[in-house]
Design an enzyme around this catalytic site. Structure first.
Site, PDB file in Angstrom:
ATOM      1  N   THR A 221       0.859  -1.191   0.000  1.00  0.00           N
ATOM      2  CA  THR A 221       0.000   0.000   0.000  1.00  0.00           C
ATOM      3  C   THR A 221       0.894   1.240   0.000  1.00  0.00           C
ATOM      4  OG1 THR A 221      -1.801  -1.105   1.163  1.00  0.00           O
ATOM      5  CG2 THR A 221      -1.760   1.279   1.307  1.00  0.00           C
ATOM      6  N   PHE A 223       1.222   5.125   0.835  1.00  0.00           N
ATOM      7  CA  PHE A 223       0.640   6.176   1.662  1.00  0.00           C
ATOM      8  C   PHE A 223       1.276   7.510   1.279  1.00  0.00           C
ATOM      9  CE2 PHE A 223      -1.373   3.593   5.023  1.00  0.00           C
ATOM     10  CZ  PHE A 223      -0.761   2.371   4.808  1.00  0.00           C
TER      11      PHE A 223
HETATM   12  O1  LIG Z   1      -7.086  -0.186   8.451  1.00  0.00           O
HETATM   13  C1  LIG Z   1      -5.874   0.118   8.509  1.00  0.00           C
HETATM   14  O2  LIG Z   1      -5.076  -0.460   9.274  1.00  0.00           O
HETATM   15  C2  LIG Z   1      -5.364   1.188   7.656  1.00  0.00           C
HETATM   16  O3  LIG Z   1      -4.322   1.728   7.938  1.00  0.00           O
HETATM   17  C3  LIG Z   1      -6.131   1.568   6.404  1.00  0.00           C
HETATM   18  C4  LIG Z   1      -5.723   0.756   5.159  1.00  0.00           C
HETATM   19  C5  LIG Z   1      -6.263   1.451   3.859  1.00  0.00           C
HETATM   20  O4  LIG Z   1      -7.228   2.204   3.905  1.00  0.00           O
HETATM   21  O5  LIG Z   1      -5.682   1.166   2.801  1.00  0.00           O
HETATM   22  C6  LIG Z   1      -4.261   0.698   5.025  1.00  0.00           C
HETATM   23  C7  LIG Z   1      -3.611  -0.364   4.557  1.00  0.00           C
HETATM   24  C8  LIG Z   1      -4.298  -1.623   4.224  1.00  0.00           C
HETATM   25  O6  LIG Z   1      -4.279  -1.692   2.805  1.00  0.00           O
HETATM   26  C9  LIG Z   1      -5.710  -1.648   4.674  1.00  0.00           C
HETATM   27  C10 LIG Z   1      -6.330  -0.581   5.191  1.00  0.00           C
END
Ligand SMILES: O=C(O)C(=O)C[C@]1(C(=O)O)C=C[C@@H](O)C=C1
Length: 349
Positions: A221, A223
């Site tokens: 992911t 950020f």
């Molecule tokens: O729910 C979490 O732990 C988050 O940080 C959010 C979040 C997102 O929205 O992408 C972050 C990474 C993962 O892909 C899943 C959820």
């Protein structure tokens, strides 16, 4: 440089050629969940040095919190109910920075968060790529056979669709992964599991019933870290990979001509694109709403939009020239920020 560290239990997962995984280590693990007492809006000073407050969606143990700590190891993470609250915290001066997950290798662009980025005026100051390894967590002593339901963030549930189907369990979305864990614990839910990180299991004292339950082992992911204060941009030269810029280009009728113009302007100047998405699909033909920081509100509406990331900074002459060439067209261009490119993928297990 170490590739794909063995401190992950995963065996030989794919590593994109230019990507580096910074392995989790015991020392980092101990630092990860240091919690601080802080009062909303007041930035504590320790030894006269201001500690940065980084707002994120979720509760301690969320992946976004890890991204915040990865970006600013000494920061004070500020948990928020929703991503919008994290952005508002920065706008109102209660936090210095906000963390926003914007895309993942498994799901592509997180449009709702990208929309927030477009509808607010908070420049991107840094990017963090996080390897997301999900675990199935349950109350201590509970076995898989006793489970009826799984709860987690909607994306985490989507990323683990195959595992959920195999387990044949109902699922329900909650605000964030660590929030799911907190919910299990506070309601003593012995028939429910949560999908979250193993750090969350450690933090809340839950059992890990299965590791790596995402459908694809390669799950990263991206950020973005946002701030009004451009001094918080990751320092130039922090790594040798130079700068990156994110922007959107919009047009009231169609994107094809704009796209051709953009590709030609960038390619003649050897500017590499790292993201190019044309009007990512939206239901019901909903227009894209974009704030024009030069004019403030109301938000501008566009039927079509290009999401573009490229190597280089707005200060570079070739980038200025390319944008001037594209602007010969009646297009709307909004730069979302120039920041240090970070090709690392940070790990958490
Ligand atoms: O729910 C979490 O732990 C988050 O940080 C959010 C979040 C997102 O929205 O992408 C972050 C990474 C993962 O892909 C899943 C959820």
């Amino acid at each position: 440089m170490a590739y794909a560290t063995t401190s992950f239990d995963l065996v030989n997962f794919k590593v994109a050629s230019s990507k580096r995984i910074i392995g989790y280590n015991k020392q980092i693990k101990q630092q990860r969940f240091v919690t601080f007492n802080s009062v909303n809006g007041v930035v504590p000073r320790i030894n006269g040095v201001k500690k940065l407050k980084v707002a994120y969606q979720g509760v301690p143990g969320a992946f976004s919190e890890f991204a915040a700590k990865q970006a600013f190891s000494d920061c004070i993470p500020l948990p928020c109910r929703a991503f919008l609250d994290a952005i508002t915290a920065v706008e109102e001066g209660k936090a210095d920075l906000a963390v926003l997950p914007v895309e993942s290798t498994m799901e592509g662009t997180e449009l709702r968060n990208y929309d927030l980025l477009l509808q607010h005026d908070l420049p991107i100051v840094q990017e963090i790529n996080l390897y997301v390894h999900y675990c199935l967590l349950a109350m201590p002593g509970v076995s898989k056979g006793e489970l009826k339901k799984v709860i987690s963030h909607p994306l985490a549930l989507a990323h683990c669709g195959k595992t959920l189907a195999q387990l044949g369990l109902d699922h329900e979305a909650v605000e964030d992964t660590a929030g799911a864990v907190e919910l299990l614990l506070s309601n003593r839910m012995f028939d429910t599991a949560a999908i979250a990180s193993s750090q969350a299991a450690l933090l809340y004292g839950l059992d890990v019933l299965a590791h790596g339950v995402q459908d694809e082992s390669w799950n990263v992911t991206r950020f973005l870290i946002l701030s009004k204060d451009l001094r918080l941009r990751s320092p130039k030269g922090r790594n040798k990979f130079g700068s990156k810029t994110s922007m959107v280009v919009a047009h009231h009728s169609g994107t094809l001509n704009v796209l051709l113009k953009l590709l030609s302007a960038f390619s003649t100047r050897d500017i590499n694109l790292t993201k190019l998405e044309v009007n990512p699909s939206r239901t019901n033909g909903t227009p894209v709403l974009v704030l024009d920081p030069k004019e403030g509100g109301p938000l501008k509406e566009f039927p079509c939009i290009l999401y573009v990331d490229f190597e280089g900074s707005m200060d570079d002459q070739n980038v200025k020239d390319a944008l001037a060439e594209i602007s010969e067209f009646p297009v709307f261009i909004r730069t979302l920020g120039s920041y240090s490119a970070d090709p690392n993928i940070y790990g958490l297990q």
